[in-house]
Design a protein around this motif. Structure first.
Motif, PDB file in Angstrom:
ATOM      1  N   CYS A 236     -21.857   7.534  10.573  1.00 53.18           N
ATOM      2  CA  CYS A 236     -20.660   6.820  10.083  1.00 53.18           C
ATOM      3  C   CYS A 236     -20.081   6.030  11.249  1.00 53.18           C
ATOM      4  O   CYS A 236     -19.755   6.601  12.299  1.00 53.18           O
ATOM      5  CB  CYS A 236     -19.623   7.801   9.538  1.00 53.18           C
ATOM      6  N   ILE A 237     -19.947   4.724  11.054  1.00 55.83           N
ATOM      7  CA  ILE A 237     -19.467   3.893  12.162  1.00 55.83           C
ATOM      8  C   ILE A 237     -17.984   4.114  12.428  1.00 55.83           C
ATOM      9  O   ILE A 237     -17.510   3.890  13.546  1.00 55.83           O
ATOM     10  CB  ILE A 237     -19.725   2.396  11.863  1.00 55.83           C
ATOM     11  N   TRP A 238     -17.237   4.534  11.416  1.00 51.92           N
ATOM     12  CA  TRP A 238     -15.787   4.721  11.628  1.00 51.92           C
ATOM     13  C   TRP A 238     -15.513   6.083  12.262  1.00 51.92           C
ATOM     14  O   TRP A 238     -14.563   6.220  13.017  1.00 51.92           O
ATOM     15  CB  TRP A 238     -15.049   4.576  10.298  1.00 51.92           C
ATOM     16  N   CYS A 239     -16.339   7.074  11.939  1.00 51.62           N
ATOM     17  CA  CYS A 239     -16.218   8.353  12.639  1.00 51.62           C
ATOM     18  C   CYS A 239     -16.858   8.272  14.029  1.00 51.62           C
ATOM     19  O   CYS A 239     -16.483   9.016  14.936  1.00 51.62           O
ATOM     20  CB  CYS A 239     -16.898   9.468  11.838  1.00 51.62           C
ATOM     21  N   GLY A 240     -17.854   7.356  14.173  1.00 45.85           N
ATOM     22  CA  GLY A 240     -18.567   7.242  15.440  1.00 45.85           C
ATOM     23  C   GLY A 240     -19.393   8.465  15.742  1.00 45.85           C
ATOM     24  O   GLY A 240     -19.558   8.834  16.915  1.00 45.85           O
ATOM     25  N   ASN A 241     -19.919   9.075  14.690  1.00 46.07           N
ATOM     26  CA  ASN A 241     -20.618  10.348  14.872  1.00 46.07           C
ATOM     27  C   ASN A 241     -21.850  10.405  13.957  1.00 46.07           C
ATOM     28  O   ASN A 241     -21.829   9.888  12.837  1.00 46.07           O
ATOM     29  CB  ASN A 241     -19.677  11.511  14.540  1.00 46.07           C
TER      30      ASN A 241
END
Length: 263
Positions: A236-241
């Protein structure tokens, strides 16, 4: 002798005695206060004269003034009537039994006021529509710019994760940054005398894909990239994880949109 003295002395009730007394009646003001009051009165009168009347009031006063005034002799209509024998005060007609005064004018201000109100409402509606359209354009522009930034970020992450998996060609040409896209080569045989030479030329055959890409909006690219990263790489790019499995992704990630992460 005493009689002469009495005659010489003024009577205490006479005007001569009263003129010598200072007037101390209540309500009278001093000369300085009277002067100030007079100056203030002049200022108020001057302010009243200098008040600019509204255009509608001036028009009404001028109209009433014109209706109350009699027709002057230099009026063209009056001159035509005078040539036919008309004199001021006479009634029109052969026997003078007709109307002596011009027909009165009845100005219908209600219709004009309604027209002005209608135009004002239309202008307000038009301004409101323009303002709403401008706000929508600015909002769309802001959303598109935000989606473009997320697309660029997703492309970099996608290229890195695909490379770690050994993928050399992306599923879609807009999944990777353009600078990372592989260049295809085409072999062309060129005749040099009696022999043939094989020349490798870089073929820019991704133009068709880029043209197809141009038909997609940044939001559509972002949705496709997000689905790919979450499905293939569990990222997930918004979680960065990068999550361990689908259960971990569905449990710990708020959603597949930026708005879900802002809540």
């Amino acid at each position: 002798m005493s009689a002469n003295l009495d005659d010489e002395e003024d009577d205490y009730m006479s005007d001569a005695i009263l003129t010598k007394c200072t007037d101390t009646r209540p309500g009278l003001v001093s000369a300085n206060a009277a002067r100030i009051h007079k100056v203030e009165k002049k200022i108020r009168e001057s302010n009243i004269k200098n008040i600019v009347k509204p255009k509608s009031v001036v028009e009404h006063e001028k109209r009433e003034e014109g209706l109350q005034a009699a027709i002057k002799s230099d009026n063209k209509g009056f001159a035509l009537l005078a040539k036919m024998g008309y004199k001021p005060g006479m009634g029109i007609g052969k026997q003078g039994e007709g109307r002596k005064e011009p027909v009165g004018i009845n100005v219908k201000t209600e219709q004009w006021a309604a027209m002005r109100t209608s135009r004002h409402i239309k202008r307000q509606k038009m301004e409101s529509n323009l303002k709403r359209d401008f706000q929508q354009r600015m909002s769309s522009k802001f959303i598109d710019c935000k989606a473009e930034r997320d697309v660029i970020k997703s492309q970099k992450v996608c290229e890195q994760l695909d490379s770690e998996m050994g993928t050399t060609i992306p599923d879609e040409w807009y999944f990777w940054p353009k600078s990372m896209l592989p260049k295809k080569k085409q072999k062309n045989e060129t005749e040099t005398g009696l022999s043939f030479e094989v020349v490798e030329e870089e073929e820019d055959d991704d133009e068709d894909e880029e043209e197809e890409e141009d038909f997609l909006t940044n939001q559509e690219k972002l949705e496709a990239l997000t689905a790919y990263l979450r499905t293939i790489h569990l990222y997930c790019i918004w979680c960065g994880n990068k999550f361990e499995d689908e259960d971990d992704l569905s449990t710990n990630c708020p959603g597949d949109t930026a708005d879900a992460h802002d809540e």
